[in-house]
Design a protein around this motif. Structure first.
Motif, PDB file in Angstrom:
ATOM      1  N   ALA A 248      -1.653   7.285   6.440  1.00  0.00           N
ATOM      2  CA  ALA A 248      -1.182   6.170   5.615  1.00  0.00           C
ATOM      3  C   ALA A 248       0.125   5.614   6.185  1.00  0.00           C
ATOM      4  O   ALA A 248       0.333   4.397   6.204  1.00  0.00           O
ATOM      5  N   ARG A 249       0.983   6.493   6.667  1.00  0.00           N
ATOM      6  CA  ARG A 249       2.236   6.043   7.272  1.00  0.00           C
ATOM      7  C   ARG A 249       1.985   5.370   8.617  1.00  0.00           C
ATOM      8  O   ARG A 249       2.639   4.377   8.962  1.00  0.00           O
ATOM      9  N   LEU A 250       1.035   5.905   9.377  1.00  0.00           N
ATOM     10  CA  LEU A 250       0.725   5.331  10.682  1.00  0.00           C
ATOM     11  C   LEU A 250       0.224   3.892  10.551  1.00  0.00           C
ATOM     12  O   LEU A 250       0.571   3.030  11.366  1.00  0.00           O
ATOM     13  N   HIS A 251      -0.557   3.633   9.525  1.00  0.00           N
ATOM     14  CA  HIS A 251      -1.139   2.300   9.322  1.00  0.00           C
ATOM     15  C   HIS A 251      -0.393   1.518   8.233  1.00  0.00           C
ATOM     16  O   HIS A 251      -0.997   0.713   7.515  1.00  0.00           O
ATOM     17  N   HIS A 252       0.877   1.747   8.124  1.00  0.00           N
ATOM     18  CA  HIS A 252       1.676   1.112   7.071  1.00  0.00           C
ATOM     19  C   HIS A 252       1.625  -0.418   7.158  1.00  0.00           C
ATOM     20  O   HIS A 252       1.687  -1.009   8.229  1.00  0.00           O
ATOM     21  N   ARG A 253       1.489  -1.026   5.986  1.00  0.00           N
ATOM     22  CA  ARG A 253       1.574  -2.480   5.849  1.00  0.00           C
ATOM     23  C   ARG A 253       2.476  -2.789   4.665  1.00  0.00           C
ATOM     24  O   ARG A 253       2.521  -2.045   3.689  1.00  0.00           O
ATOM     25  N   LYS A 254       3.182  -3.911   4.726  1.00  0.00           N
ATOM     26  CA  LYS A 254       4.109  -4.279   3.656  1.00  0.00           C
ATOM     27  C   LYS A 254       3.402  -4.572   2.340  1.00  0.00           C
ATOM     28  O   LYS A 254       4.001  -4.432   1.272  1.00  0.00           O
ATOM     29  N   ASP A 255       2.140  -4.977   2.411  1.00  0.00           N
ATOM     30  CA  ASP A 255       1.427  -5.321   1.179  1.00  0.00           C
ATOM     31  C   ASP A 255       0.653  -4.145   0.597  1.00  0.00           C
ATOM     32  O   ASP A 255      -0.038  -4.285  -0.405  1.00  0.00           O
ATOM     33  N   LEU A 256       0.765  -2.968   1.218  1.00  0.00           N
ATOM     34  CA  LEU A 256       0.056  -1.781   0.738  1.00  0.00           C
ATOM     35  C   LEU A 256       1.029  -0.652   0.434  1.00  0.00           C
ATOM     36  O   LEU A 256       2.141  -0.606   0.970  1.00  0.00           O
ATOM     37  N   THR A 257       0.605   0.258  -0.411  1.00  0.00           N
ATOM     38  CA  THR A 257       1.368   1.467  -0.708  1.00  0.00           C
ATOM     39  C   THR A 257       0.371   2.599  -0.896  1.00  0.00           C
ATOM     40  O   THR A 257      -0.839   2.427  -0.710  1.00  0.00           O
ATOM     41  N   TYR A 258       0.852   3.779  -1.285  1.00  0.00           N
ATOM     42  CA  TYR A 258      -0.069   4.898  -1.502  1.00  0.00           C
ATOM     43  C   TYR A 258       0.483   5.827  -2.567  1.00  0.00           C
ATOM     44  O   TYR A 258       1.688   5.832  -2.863  1.00  0.00           O
ATOM     45  N   ARG A 259      -0.423   6.630  -3.139  1.00  0.00           N
ATOM     46  CA  ARG A 259      -0.073   7.630  -4.138  1.00  0.00           C
ATOM     47  C   ARG A 259      -0.806   8.927  -3.821  1.00  0.00           C
ATOM     48  O   ARG A 259      -1.956   8.899  -3.387  1.00  0.00           O
ATOM     49  N   PRO A 260      -0.163  10.080  -4.046  1.00  0.00           N
ATOM     50  CA  PRO A 260      -0.846  11.369  -3.827  1.00  0.00           C
ATOM     51  C   PRO A 260      -2.041  11.523  -4.765  1.00  0.00           C
ATOM     52  O   PRO A 260      -2.005  11.086  -5.920  1.00  0.00           O
ATOM     53  N   VAL A 261      -3.087  12.167  -4.254  1.00  0.00           N
ATOM     54  CA  VAL A 261      -4.283  12.472  -5.057  1.00  0.00           C
ATOM     55  C   VAL A 261      -4.348  13.991  -5.192  1.00  0.00           C
ATOM     56  O   VAL A 261      -4.620  14.698  -4.218  1.00  0.00           O
ATOM     57  N   ARG A 262      -4.088  14.496  -6.385  1.00  0.00           N
ATOM     58  CA  ARG A 262      -3.836  15.925  -6.560  1.00  0.00           C
ATOM     59  C   ARG A 262      -5.064  16.811  -6.360  1.00  0.00           C
ATOM     60  O   ARG A 262      -4.926  17.984  -6.009  1.00  0.00           O
ATOM     61  N   ASP A 263      -6.268  16.318  -6.567  1.00  0.00           N
ATOM     62  CA  ASP A 263      -7.447  17.178  -6.461  1.00  0.00           C
ATOM     63  C   ASP A 263      -8.365  16.785  -5.307  1.00  0.00           C
ATOM     64  O   ASP A 263      -9.544  17.139  -5.292  1.00  0.00           O
ATOM     65  N   ALA A 264      -7.851  16.086  -4.340  1.00  0.00           N
ATOM     66  CA  ALA A 264      -8.645  15.691  -3.170  1.00  0.00           C
ATOM     67  C   ALA A 264      -8.567  16.778  -2.096  1.00  0.00           C
ATOM     68  O   ALA A 264      -7.599  17.539  -2.047  1.00  0.00           O
TER      69      ALA A 264
ATOM     70  N   ALA B 103      -2.830   1.594 -10.225  1.00  0.00           N
ATOM     71  CA  ALA B 103      -2.482   2.996  -9.951  1.00  0.00           C
ATOM     72  C   ALA B 103      -1.038   3.164  -9.499  1.00  0.00           C
ATOM     73  O   ALA B 103      -0.507   4.279  -9.525  1.00  0.00           O
ATOM     74  N   THR B 104      -0.366   2.084  -9.133  1.00  0.00           N
ATOM     75  CA  THR B 104       1.029   2.189  -8.701  1.00  0.00           C
ATOM     76  C   THR B 104       1.952   2.567  -9.853  1.00  0.00           C
ATOM     77  O   THR B 104       3.089   2.977  -9.625  1.00  0.00           O
ATOM     78  N   ALA B 105       1.470   2.450 -11.083  1.00  0.00           N
ATOM     79  CA  ALA B 105       2.285   2.807 -12.253  1.00  0.00           C
ATOM     80  C   ALA B 105       2.454   4.322 -12.382  1.00  0.00           C
ATOM     81  O   ALA B 105       3.351   4.787 -13.084  1.00  0.00           O
TER      82      ALA B 105
ATOM     83  N   ILE C 160      -3.562   1.812  -1.529  1.00  0.00           N
ATOM     84  CA  ILE C 160      -3.904   0.775  -2.493  1.00  0.00           C
ATOM     85  C   ILE C 160      -2.984  -0.433  -2.303  1.00  0.00           C
ATOM     86  O   ILE C 160      -1.895  -0.305  -1.740  1.00  0.00           O
ATOM     87  N   PRO C 161      -3.402  -1.610  -2.778  1.00  0.00           N
ATOM     88  CA  PRO C 161      -2.486  -2.766  -2.765  1.00  0.00           C
ATOM     89  C   PRO C 161      -1.288  -2.510  -3.677  1.00  0.00           C
ATOM     90  O   PRO C 161      -1.360  -1.739  -4.633  1.00  0.00           O
ATOM     91  N   LYS C 162      -0.184  -3.162  -3.387  1.00  0.00           N
ATOM     92  CA  LYS C 162       1.034  -2.943  -4.169  1.00  0.00           C
ATOM     93  C   LYS C 162       0.914  -3.409  -5.616  1.00  0.00           C
ATOM     94  O   LYS C 162       1.696  -2.983  -6.473  1.00  0.00           O
ATOM     95  N   ASP C 163      -0.050  -4.285  -5.909  1.00  0.00           N
ATOM     96  CA  ASP C 163      -0.220  -4.739  -7.291  1.00  0.00           C
ATOM     97  C   ASP C 163      -1.336  -3.980  -8.005  1.00  0.00           C
ATOM     98  O   ASP C 163      -1.766  -4.372  -9.089  1.00  0.00           O
ATOM     99  N   HIS C 164      -1.795  -2.876  -7.436  1.00  0.00           N
ATOM    100  CA  HIS C 164      -2.863  -2.078  -8.050  1.00  0.00           C
ATOM    101  C   HIS C 164      -2.325  -1.343  -9.274  1.00  0.00           C
ATOM    102  O   HIS C 164      -1.157  -0.933  -9.307  1.00  0.00           O
TER     103      HIS C 164
END
Length: 279
Positions: A151-167, A89-91, A83-87
């Protein structure tokens, strides 16, 4: 196995997101004379590459066709949402699929997750690759669910990620062409990824490497010969049984060893009573 029987190299395929560095390092330490060649391939193409002989073994994503390929599962990856860093879901530290129900969830054609039903809202057109999907996430078009390593392989400074527990999750395995007898170098690599030590490696290459040298065998024989001589046994251990020479000395000094003990005991008592009389 003789040196001429050992293949000139070992070809290891790996899919995006897998980092074989630590296993390659151990390989070079144990088999320095057998080069390891890395072959990068896509998750979709990896099984066919192994079946066609393009690699001796591969670090692939399951599932694979077990009728033509053997596989040893190694680990399971966590699925994350990119997700973008200002999304919003980052909370949260992690999210659920329900949290993404109103999102446009991108599903690239090279998606490696096994979905029973696609979450979120579909995009107008699926991106061709994961890399393309990452660009769309950065542009604010949608979000992307992938294994954490991608997600780490395609890392960008303007993006981040969060675990999805039921995926659904992705499993990484070591795979090689099915055969009645597993090739020796494949056995060597199996031992490496399973953490076996050099002494416990079951491959014949490892066994040949551990055979004692002629010099080591001669040294062992010399040690056995020197251990069989009488010189090392002349001196008894402290408190041990005296040698034949010691027993002869005891007989010359007294009637028996028991008498000697009594004499020693009387001398000790006399020392306590006073000075012995002179003669």
């Amino acid at each position: 196995m003789t040196g001429s029987d050992i293949p000139s190299s070992f070809r290891l395929a790996y899919v995006p997101g897998v980092t074989p560095t630590k296993w390659v390092r151990v390989w070079h330490e144990r088999l320095p004379r057998t080069p390891l060649e890395l072959v990068q391939t896509t998750a979709a193409d990896a099984p066919g590459l192994l079946v066609d002989g393009g690699a001796d073994a591969g670090l692939v994503r399951l599932p694979v066709d077990r009728s033509v390929l053997s596989a040893i599962p190694l680990y399971t990856e966590t699925t994350v949402v990119v997700i973008p860093k200002d999304h919003v879901a980052t909370a949260a530290e992690e999210v659920s699929l329900d949290d993404l129900s109103d999102e446009i969830v991108l599903h690239p054609l090279d998606d490696v997750l096994d979905w029973e039903s696609l979450p979120g809202r579909p995009a107008f057109e699926p991106p061709a690759t994961t890399a393309d999907a990452i660009e769309l996430v950065a542009a604010g078009v949608g979000v992307l669910l992938v294994p954490q390593s991608l997600a780490r392989l395609h890392h960008r400074k303007d993006l981040t990620y969060r675990p999805v527990r039921d995926a659904p999750e992705s499993r990484i395995a070591l795979s090689w062409p099915e055969a009645e007898t597993t090739p020796d170098l494949v056995e060597e690599f199996i031992g490496i990824v399973r953490g076996r030590t050099v002494n416990s490696t079951r491959g014949r290459v490892g066994a040949d490497r551990q055979r004692p040298t002629e010099k080591a065998r001669e040294k062992a024989k010399d040690k056995q010969r020197s251990g069989g001589s009488g010189g090392a046994r002349q001196k008894p251990a402290a408190g041990g049984k005296p040698s034949s020479g010691g027993r002869s000395a005891q007989r010359a000094g007294g009637r028996s060893g028991q008498g000697g003990k009594r004499t020693g005991g009387q001398s000790g008592q006399g020392g306590k009573r006073g000075k012995p009389r002179g003669r």
